[in-house]
Design an enzyme around this catalytic site. Structure first.
Site, PDB file in Angstrom:
ATOM      1  N   SER A  66       0.819  -1.223   0.000  1.00  0.00           N
ATOM      2  CA  SER A  66       0.000   0.000   0.000  1.00  0.00           C
ATOM      3  C   SER A  66       0.848   1.266   0.000  1.00  0.00           C
ATOM      4  O   SER A  66       1.994   1.272   0.446  1.00  0.00           O
ATOM      5  CB  SER A  66      -0.906   0.011   1.228  1.00  0.00           C
TER       6      SER A  66
HETATM    7  N1  SAH Z   1      -0.391  -4.765   4.242  1.00  0.00           N
HETATM    8  C1  SAH Z   1       0.265  -5.182   3.022  1.00  0.00           C
HETATM    9  C2  SAH Z   1      -0.614  -4.916   1.832  1.00  0.00           C
HETATM   10  C3  SAH Z   1      -0.911  -6.176   1.143  1.00  0.00           C
HETATM   11  S1  SAH Z   1      -2.098  -6.129  -0.159  1.00  0.00           S
HETATM   12  C4  SAH Z   1       1.626  -4.537   2.904  1.00  0.00           C
HETATM   13  O1  SAH Z   1       1.946  -3.693   3.733  1.00  0.00           O
HETATM   14  O2  SAH Z   1       2.400  -4.892   2.009  1.00  0.00           O
HETATM   15  C5  SAH Z   1      -3.322  -7.191   0.492  1.00  0.00           C
HETATM   16  C6  SAH Z   1      -2.934  -8.605   0.795  1.00  0.00           C
HETATM   17  O3  SAH Z   1      -4.105  -9.279   1.256  1.00  0.00           O
HETATM   18  C7  SAH Z   1      -2.437  -9.426  -0.400  1.00  0.00           C
HETATM   19  O4  SAH Z   1      -1.160  -9.908  -0.128  1.00  0.00           O
HETATM   20  C8  SAH Z   1      -3.460 -10.562  -0.501  1.00  0.00           C
HETATM   21  O5  SAH Z   1      -2.890 -11.785  -0.907  1.00  0.00           O
HETATM   22  C9  SAH Z   1      -4.003 -10.636   0.901  1.00  0.00           C
HETATM   23  N2  SAH Z   1      -5.315 -11.259   1.073  1.00  0.00           N
HETATM   24  C10 SAH Z   1      -6.413 -11.165   0.306  1.00  0.00           C
HETATM   25  N3  SAH Z   1      -7.434 -11.871   0.821  1.00  0.00           N
HETATM   26  C11 SAH Z   1      -6.976 -12.440   1.967  1.00  0.00           C
HETATM   27  C12 SAH Z   1      -7.553 -13.307   2.963  1.00  0.00           C
HETATM   28  N4  SAH Z   1      -8.820 -13.724   2.890  1.00  0.00           N
HETATM   29  N5  SAH Z   1      -6.769 -13.689   3.987  1.00  0.00           N
HETATM   30  C13 SAH Z   1      -5.482 -13.268   4.095  1.00  0.00           C
HETATM   31  N6  SAH Z   1      -4.891 -12.469   3.180  1.00  0.00           N
HETATM   32  C14 SAH Z   1      -5.623 -12.046   2.132  1.00  0.00           C
END
Ligand code: SAH
Length: 226
Positions: A66
């Site tokens: 993000s």
């Molecule tokens: N907080 C992260 C942003 C990641 S983007 C950072 O700082 O880099 C969102 C993430 O959510 C992705 O990696 C995706 O694979 C994950 N995601 C989506 N659905 C999910 C679920 N049901 N359980 C766990 N992770 C999930």
């Protein structure tokens, strides 16, 4: 400090000033944590030069890390206190969890993609962030063995607020989550558990996150088996 490190520290300081303070991020603990965590270590090598750009960046498995401002805005909205136990859904690179590790006592973070769990885990080890616990799984179901949580951060956008997550909040606990009828466009909501049986919500504005997978995310109506 090597000249490379000094350069990153300068870029990080500029990010905090230009992207966060200027846009009214006022929580001193959040500002301090964002001035400390080396974002360049969480960004894939080929995007490292853009680590402090005012934008999200690509991660493996088609996911994204993000934008710094959004991370700060979500964390500020959670009104974190040092004694909190916090759940994050969507570890991704591990960047937001690393910021959280400076702000609260314990961080539990769940990631859908095993490849990203390994990616984030390596960084938590390298940076010796011992209060972060990561596991692979469907985060919409929460982490029942560790519940309740004073705060929950969902870093992917779902069609609704997952009921399990609401139930895993303490009374007075807060949950920040992007919710929207389209998978890549959402409104950011802050849900507060007012009583055992009542929750209220505030709309914090439009955002664009990757889709929240899982049973209480976009896979909720999927027919399993045949
Ligand atoms: N907080 C992260 C942003 C990641 S983007 C950072 O700082 O880099 C969102 C993430 O959510 C992705 O990696 C995706 O694979 C994950 N995601 C989506 N659905 C999910 C679920 N049901 N359980 C766990 N992770 C999930």
């Amino acid at each position: 400090m090597s000249s490379d490190e000094q350069d990153w520290t300068e870029q990080r300081g500029r990010m905090v000033k230009d992207q966060l303070k200027r846009r009214h991020i006022q929580d001193q603990a959040v500002l301090q944590a964002m001035a400390t965590v080396p974002r360049e270590r969480f960004v894939p090598r080929r995007y490292q030069n853009a680590a402090y750009a005012d934008s999200p960046l690509p991660l493996p498995a088609g996911q994204t890390i993000s934008q710094p401002y959004i991370v700060a805005y979500m964390l500020q909205s959670l009104q974190l206190e040092p004694h909190f136990k916090v759940l994050e859904v969507g570890t991704g690179s591990g960047y937001a969890a690393a910021i959280l590790s400076y702000l609260v006592r314990q961080v539990f973070t769940i990631e859908w993609h095993a490849q990203l769990v390994a990616y984030a885990e390596r960084r938590f080890l390298d940076l010796q962030l011992h209060n972060v616990h990561v596991r692979q799984g469907d985060g919409t179901l929460g982490w029942p063995e560790e519940a309740p949580f004073e705060a929950i951060l969902v870093s992917a956008g779902g069609p609704e607020v997952p009921p399990n997550l609401r139930q895993q909040l303490t009374i007075g606990g807060r949950l920040v989550i992007p919710v929207g009828v389209e998978s890549h466009q959402q409104e950011l909501f802050c849900v507060i558990r007012d009583t055992e049986t009542r929750w209220s919500r505030r709309n914090l504005g439009p955002v664009a996150f990757v889709p929240l997978r899982g049973e209480q995310g976009w896979d909720r109506n999927k027919v399993h088996g045949h």
